[in-house]
Design a protein around this motif. Structure first.
Motif, short mmCIF file in Angstrom:
data_model
loop_
_atom_site.label_atom_id
_atom_site.label_comp_id
_atom_site.label_asym_id
_atom_site.label_seq_id
_atom_site.Cartn_x
_atom_site.Cartn_y
_atom_site.Cartn_z
N TYR A 213 69.91 18.95 5.43
CA TYR A 213 70.36 19.08 4.05
C TYR A 213 71.66 18.32 3.83
CZ TYR A 213 73.20 23.23 5.56
OH TYR A 213 74.07 24.09 6.18
N PHE B 298 65.96 19.11 2.73
CA PHE B 298 64.76 18.51 3.33
C PHE B 298 64.04 19.62 4.11
CE2 PHE B 298 67.83 15.20 2.63
CZ PHE B 298 67.09 14.17 2.08
N ILE C 248 62.62 15.66 -0.22
CA ILE C 248 63.42 16.80 -0.68
C ILE C 248 62.51 17.86 -1.29
CG2 ILE C 248 65.25 17.48 -2.30
CD1 ILE C 248 66.26 14.57 -2.10
N ASP D 229 74.90 17.61 0.60
CA ASP D 229 75.48 17.86 -0.72
C ASP D 229 76.75 17.02 -0.82
OD1 ASP D 229 76.91 19.06 -2.99
OD2 ASP D 229 75.48 20.71 -2.80
N GLU E 119 72.40 20.13 -2.78
CA GLU E 119 71.72 19.21 -3.71
C GLU E 119 70.42 18.67 -3.14
OE1 GLU E 119 75.53 17.25 -6.06
OE2 GLU E 119 74.87 16.38 -4.17
N MET E 120 70.43 18.37 -1.86
CA MET E 120 69.25 17.80 -1.21
C MET E 120 68.88 18.65 0.00
SD MET E 120 70.26 13.75 -1.45
CE MET E 120 72.01 14.07 -1.16
#
Length: 293
Positions: free
Chosen positions: A180, A64, A41, A182, A61-62
């Protein structure tokens, strides 16, 4: 983790394929290089750089950000690639209104617990992104004499041969890359992934944006890309792309007799046929020189 589908070395050799070496994840086959990258991340400093690039402080939230999948056709230099930065550019440009949810009051504190944050943006990170394409600079001269080429997608009545996915061909290479994700403050999921499968006769990939806002909405945006290997080495690749967007409110599904419990909608593959199609089209990748355009 990348998989080789149980393919033996003999399968790879018979198909004219070879694994990439030196810790790289991918395959070289029939004039194509197909390679995936999976990275951690993005850290806070990298996100600050992305804030400047995209002009926003809002991110899943994440993210990559260094993970990607790309496919390069050697003879033409065509490069198809899939990454989070371009996907978030699409989200920013589309700029959908935020989904209204009962839990929104709680979400105002999700990013900065000590500060009230009004959710006046599309916090689901829905993107119309269906991939990126370029011509590798070192290979442009193979497209046209003046070293310039164009790539564009044209609408077509052709259809993807999805039956090949259920054939008994060995899977020579398979991988899935998360771009990504969330969890919407534990009220659902927003997820963008790309999967690729390589077989002796073709390669196939699925770029999927999946959204579930518990008790409110489900949205599925799928991009399927298919290329059958051509025995004519002098021909350019025939690449087809199908975009299909599906969406439904939980209320409308409940009215049809489907359950409203979020646990019933954990896997988009199991409920895809319940979601009505909003838009669907098929396109073919076209390659031309500037002189032809």
């Amino acid at each position: 983790m990348a998989e080789w589908g149980g393919a033996e070395e003999s399968d790879l050799k018979a198909a004219g394929a070879e694994k990439l070496l030196e810790g790289r994840c991918g395959i070289r086959m029939k004039g194509w290089l197909i390679e995936s990258y999976k990275r951690p991340i993005l850290n806070s400093s990298a996100l600050r750089e992305w804030e400047e690039k995209l002009g926003t402080s809002h991110f899943p939230e994440m993210v990559f950000g260094e993970s990607s999948l790309f496919l390069i056709h050697f003879k033409t230099g065509v490069k198809l690639h899939f990454n989070a930065l371009d996907a978030l550019r699409g989200w920013k440009q589309e700029s959908l209104p935020p989904v209204e949810v009962p839990a929104a009051a709680k979400w105002k504190f999700r990013s900065k617990p000590t500060e009230q944050v009004i959710l006046d943006y599309d916090y689901t990170f829905t993107t119309p992104y269906c991939g990126s394409e370029t011509i590798e600079p070192s290979r442009e001269k193979r497209i046209s004499d003046d070293g310039c080429g164009n790539l564009h997608w044209g609408d077509t009545d052709e259809r993807l041969d999805l039956a090949v996915l259920s054939s008994k061909e060995p899977i020579l290479f398979y991988d899935e890359v998360v771009l990504y994700e969330d969890e919407l403050a534990d009220n659902g999921v927003s997820l963008l992934t790309v999967k690729v499968r390589v077989m002796p006769s073709c390669w196939f990939l699925l770029l999927r944006y999946w959204l579930r806002v518990d008790g409110v909405l489900m949205r599925l945006r799928d991009t399927r890309v298919y290329c059958a290997f051509d025995s004519n080495d002098n021909a350019g690749p025939t690449v087809l792309r199908e975009n299909c967007w599906r969406e439904a409110t939980i209320q409308s599904l409940r009215a049809k007799g489907y359950p409203s419990d979020p646990a019933a909608y954990g896997d988009p593959n199991l409920i895809i046929q319940r979601l009505p199609v909003v838009m669907q089209k098929t396109q073919r990748l076209k390659i031309s020189s500037l002189a032809d355009s």
